[in-house]
Design an enzyme around this catalytic site. Sequence first.
Site, PDB file in Angstrom:
ATOM      1  N   SER A  98      23.945  26.587 -66.156  1.00 31.88           N
ATOM      2  CA  SER A  98      22.737  27.230 -65.779  1.00 31.88           C
ATOM      3  C   SER A  98      21.913  26.235 -66.474  1.00 31.88           C
ATOM      4  CB  SER A  98      22.618  28.458 -66.384  1.00 31.88           C
ATOM      5  OG  SER A  98      22.592  28.359 -67.890  1.00 31.88           O
ATOM      6  N   ASP A 114      19.528  49.582 -63.416  1.00 26.84           N
ATOM      7  CA  ASP A 114      19.155  48.104 -63.087  1.00 26.84           C
ATOM      8  C   ASP A 114      19.670  47.451 -62.060  1.00 26.84           C
ATOM      9  OD1 ASP A 114      17.852  48.847 -65.681  1.00 26.84           O
ATOM     10  OD2 ASP A 114      19.122  47.413 -66.924  1.00 26.84           O
ATOM     11  N   ASP A 164      19.822  57.458 -67.045  1.00 23.14           N
ATOM     12  CA  ASP A 164      20.709  56.918 -66.002  1.00 23.14           C
ATOM     13  C   ASP A 164      22.111  57.161 -66.476  1.00 23.14           C
ATOM     14  OD1 ASP A 164      20.342  55.002 -68.025  1.00 23.14           O
ATOM     15  OD2 ASP A 164      20.838  53.522 -66.592  1.00 23.14           O
ATOM     16  N   GLU A 210      13.511  56.913 -68.299  1.00 19.91           N
ATOM     17  CA  GLU A 210      14.296  55.929 -69.329  1.00 19.91           C
ATOM     18  C   GLU A 210      15.492  56.710 -70.039  1.00 19.91           C
ATOM     19  OE1 GLU A 210      13.999  52.504 -69.002  1.00 19.91           O
ATOM     20  OE2 GLU A 210      11.812  53.000 -69.213  1.00 19.91           O
ATOM     21  N   LEU A 239      13.218  43.659 -68.902  1.00 23.81           N
ATOM     22  CA  LEU A 239      12.981  43.655 -67.602  1.00 23.81           C
ATOM     23  C   LEU A 239      14.407  43.378 -66.730  1.00 23.81           C
ATOM     24  CD1 LEU A 239       9.770  41.401 -67.225  1.00 23.81           C
ATOM     25  CD2 LEU A 239       9.999  44.140 -67.245  1.00 23.81           C
ATOM     26  N   SER A 240      15.508  43.395 -67.498  1.00 23.21           N
ATOM     27  CA  SER A 240      16.848  43.358 -66.964  1.00 23.21           C
ATOM     28  C   SER A 240      16.965  41.894 -66.250  1.00 23.21           C
ATOM     29  CB  SER A 240      16.816  44.554 -65.879  1.00 23.21           C
ATOM     30  OG  SER A 240      18.310  44.653 -65.695  1.00 23.21           O
TER      31      SER A 240
END
Length: 385
Positions: A68, A175, A37, A34, A128-129
Site C-alpha cells: 500500500s 459502515d 447499529d 450512532e 469516516l470509516s
Amino acid sequence: MSEVAEAMHGFAEWFGHAPIGAWSAPGRVNLIGEHTDYNDGFVFPFAIDRRTAVALGDRDDRVIRVASSFAAEPVEIHLDELAPDALSGWAAYPLGVAWALGEFGADLEHVRGVDLFLSSNVPVGAGLSSSAAIECAVALALDEHWGLGFDRPTLAKVGQLAENRVVGAPTGIMDQSASLLGEADAAVFLDCRSLDADVIPLGFEADGLSLMVIDVRVEHAHASGGYAARRASCEAGARALGVESLRDVRPDDLARAEVLLDDETFRRVRHVVTEDQRVLDAVRTLREHGPGAIGPLLDASHVSMRDDFEISVPELDLAVETAQAHGAIGARMTGGGFGGSAIALLVDGLVPIVTREVLAAFAERGYREPAVFTVRPSQGARRDA
C-alpha cells in the site's frame, strides 16, 4: 493523481507488471444514528467522495500479497494459512476480508492467489470509516475476480466479520453497508436487524447545502476499551430489560428502564433508544420538509452522545458549538467517538466563515489545528478500471 491511478501506478512499481483491474470504495459520514447499529437499530449514513482504491493482479500460486501507499513493506500469506490469529497490523483489513469470504462459503481451496496494492484518501482516525473503505474495496475486487457471486449485503457482512474477528473491533454493519450501497446525493436508511436498506435522496445540492467535516485530529481506535465498554453496557441493559436488543425498547419504556437499571446503564440505553427515534424522525422530516429541517435532530443527537453515551471529547464539543454559533443548521459528532470528527450542515455560503471561526476557536483553546473540509454524498463501491 486520483487514488485509483495511484493504486494502479503503485501496483506496477511494487510488483513489476500492470494490474488486471482496480476497484474503489468510499468512506462514510453517518448523518445520524450512532451506536444503534449493533443494537439492531436504525442508521442513516452516506458514502462520501473520499475513497480507497485497490489494484489487483493474478498470481500462479496460492499466496496473497498486499502492499500500500501507507505502509513501508508488503505483507504476504498463503491462502491455506489465513486465520484471524495469523493476521495483524494494517494488512489485517484486506487479508481479513479474504478469510471472511471463506467463512461465508467461498471455496478458497480452489482459487489462485493475488497481488493487491491499496491507496486511499479517506482520513485515518477521523471517524469516516477508512477501515470499511478498505474492506469493501477488497471484498468487491476479490468477489469479482474469484467469481464468487456474492451480493452487496453479503459483502457488507464479510467486511463486518473481518473487522470483528480479525481486527478485533466490535462494530456493527453500518459502515460497510454505506460504503457498498451508497448513491450520489443520497443516504442509506438501514434497518440493522433485517438489513433492509432504502436509499433516500438528501437534496443537499438542490437546497444549496454543504456538509462540513471537522476532523479534530484526536485519533480514536474502535478496538480500544471505550467502544467495547459501551457495547457491553447496551447488552447488559437489554438483558436486564428482558429484550433481545435495545431495538425492542421504545421511548415509552424508558420510565420503567430508569427504575430497573443503574444510572450509567440507563443513560447508555436512553441514548440508543432516543437515537433510534431520531433516525426515524430524520428520514420522515427529509421526506416531508427537506434537509433544512433536520438541524434540531442533529443537535439533539450530539447532546445525547455527549451526556448519555459519554463518547465526545472537548475538541468535538468545541467544533459543534462553534459551528452552531455561526449559523449551522445542525451539528453533531459522528462516528464511534472518543475523537474523530464532527459534522455540520450549513448553507454553502457559510462554509468559509464557519471554517475560519472553527480554526480560530481551536487556536484560542490551544488545541491541535483541525482539518476542515466538505464532503458530498457519493456513489458506493465500484470497479474503476
